[in-house]
Design a protein around this motif. Structure first.
Motif, PDB file in Angstrom:
ATOM      1  N   ARG A 147       4.992  -2.026   8.136  1.00  0.00           N
ATOM      2  CA  ARG A 147       5.837  -1.669   9.282  1.00  0.00           C
ATOM      3  C   ARG A 147       7.059  -2.582   9.371  1.00  0.00           C
ATOM      4  NH1 ARG A 147       0.765  -0.986  12.087  1.00  0.00           N
ATOM      5  NH2 ARG A 147       0.922  -3.140  12.816  1.00  0.00           N
ATOM      6  N   ALA A 148       6.846  -3.875   9.158  1.00  0.00           N
ATOM      7  CA  ALA A 148       7.926  -4.845   9.345  1.00  0.00           C
ATOM      8  C   ALA A 148       8.931  -4.833   8.202  1.00  0.00           C
ATOM      9  CB  ALA A 148       7.337  -6.248   9.500  1.00  0.00           C
ATOM     10  N   PHE A 149       8.457  -4.629   6.978  1.00  0.00           N
ATOM     11  CA  PHE A 149       9.315  -4.800   5.814  1.00  0.00           C
ATOM     12  C   PHE A 149       9.753  -3.487   5.172  1.00  0.00           C
ATOM     13  CE2 PHE A 149       6.647  -8.834   5.332  1.00  0.00           C
ATOM     14  CZ  PHE A 149       7.493  -9.546   6.159  1.00  0.00           C
ATOM     15  N   GLY A 150       8.980  -2.443   5.363  1.00  0.00           N
ATOM     16  CA  GLY A 150       9.304  -1.171   4.745  1.00  0.00           C
ATOM     17  C   GLY A 150       9.464  -0.081   5.776  1.00  0.00           C
ATOM     18  N   ARG A 151       8.826   1.056   5.502  1.00  0.00           N
ATOM     19  CA  ARG A 151       8.928   2.193   6.417  1.00  0.00           C
ATOM     20  C   ARG A 151       7.544   2.705   6.796  1.00  0.00           C
ATOM     21  NH1 ARG A 151      13.176   5.906   3.217  1.00  0.00           N
ATOM     22  NH2 ARG A 151      11.644   5.515   1.574  1.00  0.00           N
ATOM     23  N   GLY A 152       6.570   1.797   6.776  1.00  0.00           N
ATOM     24  CA  GLY A 152       5.212   2.172   7.139  1.00  0.00           C
ATOM     25  C   GLY A 152       4.430   2.695   5.950  1.00  0.00           C
ATOM     26  N   ILE A 153       3.123   2.794   6.117  1.00  0.00           N
ATOM     27  CA  ILE A 153       2.265   3.222   5.010  1.00  0.00           C
ATOM     28  C   ILE A 153       2.523   4.679   4.636  1.00  0.00           C
ATOM     29  CG2 ILE A 153       0.321   3.965   6.467  1.00  0.00           C
ATOM     30  CD1 ILE A 153      -1.523   2.674   4.292  1.00  0.00           C
ATOM     31  N   GLU A 154       3.066   5.458   5.569  1.00  0.00           N
ATOM     32  CA  GLU A 154       3.307   6.876   5.294  1.00  0.00           C
ATOM     33  C   GLU A 154       4.320   7.076   4.174  1.00  0.00           C
ATOM     34  OE1 GLU A 154       1.990   6.157   9.406  1.00  0.00           O
ATOM     35  OE2 GLU A 154       3.684   5.418   8.219  1.00  0.00           O
ATOM     36  N   GLU A 155       5.224   6.105   3.969  1.00  0.00           N
ATOM     37  CA  GLU A 155       6.277   6.269   2.975  1.00  0.00           C
ATOM     38  C   GLU A 155       6.280   5.130   1.950  1.00  0.00           C
ATOM     39  OE1 GLU A 155      10.136   7.582   4.469  1.00  0.00           O
ATOM     40  OE2 GLU A 155       9.224   7.802   6.449  1.00  0.00           O
ATOM     41  N   ILE A 156       5.129   4.541   1.707  1.00  0.00           N
ATOM     42  CA  ILE A 156       5.062   3.445   0.753  1.00  0.00           C
ATOM     43  C   ILE A 156       5.349   3.942  -0.662  1.00  0.00           C
ATOM     44  CG2 ILE A 156       2.559   3.705   0.488  1.00  0.00           C
ATOM     45  CD1 ILE A 156       2.438   0.694  -0.046  1.00  0.00           C
ATOM     46  N   ASP A 157       6.106   3.169  -1.408  1.00  0.00           N
ATOM     47  CA  ASP A 157       6.422   3.479  -2.803  1.00  0.00           C
ATOM     48  C   ASP A 157       5.517   2.626  -3.688  1.00  0.00           C
ATOM     49  OD1 ASP A 157       7.455   3.893  -5.311  1.00  0.00           O
ATOM     50  OD2 ASP A 157       9.540   3.486  -4.772  1.00  0.00           O
ATOM     51  N   MET A 158       4.435   3.217  -4.185  1.00  0.00           N
ATOM     52  CA  MET A 158       3.490   2.463  -5.001  1.00  0.00           C
ATOM     53  C   MET A 158       4.079   2.073  -6.351  1.00  0.00           C
ATOM     54  SD  MET A 158       0.959   2.095  -2.978  1.00  0.00           S
ATOM     55  CE  MET A 158      -0.417   1.512  -3.981  1.00  0.00           C
ATOM     56  N   ASP A 159       5.138   2.762  -6.782  1.00  0.00           N
ATOM     57  CA  ASP A 159       5.789   2.375  -8.036  1.00  0.00           C
ATOM     58  C   ASP A 159       6.418   0.987  -7.935  1.00  0.00           C
ATOM     59  OD1 ASP A 159       5.096   4.597  -9.484  1.00  0.00           O
ATOM     60  OD2 ASP A 159       6.950   5.689  -9.061  1.00  0.00           O
ATOM     61  N   ILE A 160       6.862   0.608  -6.734  1.00  0.00           N
ATOM     62  CA  ILE A 160       7.400  -0.741  -6.535  1.00  0.00           C
ATOM     63  C   ILE A 160       6.326  -1.776  -6.876  1.00  0.00           C
ATOM     64  CG2 ILE A 160       8.130  -2.400  -4.776  1.00  0.00           C
ATOM     65  CD1 ILE A 160      10.400  -0.656  -5.381  1.00  0.00           C
ATOM     66  N   VAL A 161       5.115  -1.542  -6.370  1.00  0.00           N
ATOM     67  CA  VAL A 161       4.008  -2.465  -6.639  1.00  0.00           C
ATOM     68  C   VAL A 161       3.680  -2.462  -8.131  1.00  0.00           C
ATOM     69  CG1 VAL A 161       1.721  -3.190  -5.881  1.00  0.00           C
ATOM     70  CG2 VAL A 161       3.113  -1.751  -4.383  1.00  0.00           C
ATOM     71  N   LYS A 162       3.574  -1.280  -8.697  1.00  0.00           N
ATOM     72  CA  LYS A 162       3.196  -1.141 -10.101  1.00  0.00           C
ATOM     73  C   LYS A 162       4.188  -1.834 -11.034  1.00  0.00           C
ATOM     74  CE  LYS A 162       2.239   2.453 -13.557  1.00  0.00           C
ATOM     75  NZ  LYS A 162       2.136   3.932 -13.767  1.00  0.00           N
ATOM     76  N   LEU A 163       5.479  -1.667 -10.767  1.00  0.00           N
ATOM     77  CA  LEU A 163       6.507  -2.159 -11.677  1.00  0.00           C
ATOM     78  C   LEU A 163       6.850  -3.632 -11.479  1.00  0.00           C
ATOM     79  CD1 LEU A 163       8.953   0.887 -11.574  1.00  0.00           C
ATOM     80  CD2 LEU A 163       7.397   0.266 -13.431  1.00  0.00           C
ATOM     81  N   HIS A 164       6.686  -4.141 -10.247  1.00  0.00           N
ATOM     82  CA  HIS A 164       7.224  -5.467  -9.959  1.00  0.00           C
ATOM     83  C   HIS A 164       6.195  -6.520  -9.559  1.00  0.00           C
ATOM     84  CE1 HIS A 164      11.338  -4.003 -10.262  1.00  0.00           C
ATOM     85  NE2 HIS A 164      10.982  -2.964  -9.520  1.00  0.00           N
ATOM     86  N   ALA A 165       4.976  -6.115  -9.225  1.00  0.00           N
ATOM     87  CA  ALA A 165       4.007  -7.090  -8.714  1.00  0.00           C
ATOM     88  C   ALA A 165       3.775  -8.238  -9.686  1.00  0.00           C
ATOM     89  CB  ALA A 165       2.685  -6.400  -8.379  1.00  0.00           C
ATOM     90  N   ARG A 166       3.498  -7.924 -10.955  1.00  0.00           N
ATOM     91  CA  ARG A 166       3.171  -8.988 -11.903  1.00  0.00           C
ATOM     92  C   ARG A 166       4.336  -9.952 -12.101  1.00  0.00           C
ATOM     93  NH1 ARG A 166      -1.170 -11.233 -12.457  1.00  0.00           N
ATOM     94  NH2 ARG A 166       0.158 -13.002 -11.949  1.00  0.00           N
TER      95      ARG A 166
END
Length: 260
Positions: A147-166
């Protein structure tokens, strides 16, 4: 304690007093959670199953205000009582600044009043953070960050996590963040344990309370994208920050790109 009397304070390491650290450690030790059934075997003889996870001011300083790091404390206070707080550390990744929440703790009596979201919004105020992240076993912490940093869980972009987490984890100056192992099908793991997006942090806290909270979240119709949580693991979120207006309101517009 009424949420209407709470003030938010954002503090750099040079003005964080020992008393503030003691207050934070005390709240953590009373509110965070209990050790899981394998904690003593996997971690230390002092991590007794069913006992409260304890934190000292000195350990808190070492973990969240390590020398040479760009760290900050945001705390919510009512009079002389601490209602909640977040520690965060910033570092550079691919030429951009990321902000990682290293600890978030809220007084249980105030967890339904979106205090965590208010604290995290204050954390980003006035900063040029391109990305944000958190590791947590509690779904409410994950939802507050989204909620604070993005646009809520409804619009989360999981590709961001996949591509950049490591890459973000590898660049971290925080030891436990840098050393954690990504887990789940999002990161190419094969298996039937139900994990999708989490990390093995070796923190063997009991999951009963956070999983009960997750069931309540799902009962409200929220689609949970992070899968199951294995023992010793925490959910992981990496999000590209939505624009924030001067008043602190999130702007719905955001680039349709998985680049940070």
């Amino acid at each position: 304690m009424s949420s209407s009397t709470i003030q938010i304070q954002k503090l750099g390491p040079d003005v964080i007093s020992e008393e503030m650290l003691v207050q934070a450690a005390t709240l953590f030790s009373s509110a965070y959670g209990i050790w899981g059934s394998l904690a003593q075997e996997k971690m230390s003889k002092f991590c007794k199953p069913g006992h409260r996870v304890k934190m000292s001011a000195e350990r808190l300083r070492q973990q969240s205000l390590a020398p040479g790091t760009r760290s900050v404390l945001v705390r919510a206070v009512s009079g002389d009582k601490l209602a909640g707080y977040a520690f965060a550390t910033r570092w550079d990744y691919q030429g951009r600044q990321v902000c990682w929440i290293t600890q978030l703790c809220i007084d249980p009596e105030l967890r339904s009043q979106k205090l965590a979201t208010k604290i995290l919004l204050a954390l980003r105020d006035g900063e040029k953070d391109r990305g944000f992240g958190i590791l947590s076993s509690h779904p409410h912490a994950i939802l507050a960050a989204l909620r604070a940093f993005g646009r809520g869980i409804e619009e989360i972009d999981m590709d961001i996590v996949k591509l950049h987490a490591r890459g973000i984890l590898d660049a971290s100056p925080v030891d436990y963040v840098k050393s954690c192992k990504l887990k789940g099908t999002l990161f190419g793991e094969k298996g039937d344990d139900g994990s999708v997006c989490s990390a093995d942090t070796g923190f063997w806290v009991d999951h009963d309370e956070p999983m009960a909270a997750l069931e309540q979240v799902k009962a409200k119709g929220v689609k949970w994208a992070f899968g199951e949580l294995l023992e010793g693991c925490e959910f992981i979120v990496v999000v590209k920050g939505a624009e924030v207006e001067s008043a602190g309101d999130r702007v719905r517009r955001q680039e349709n790109s998985s680049d940070l």
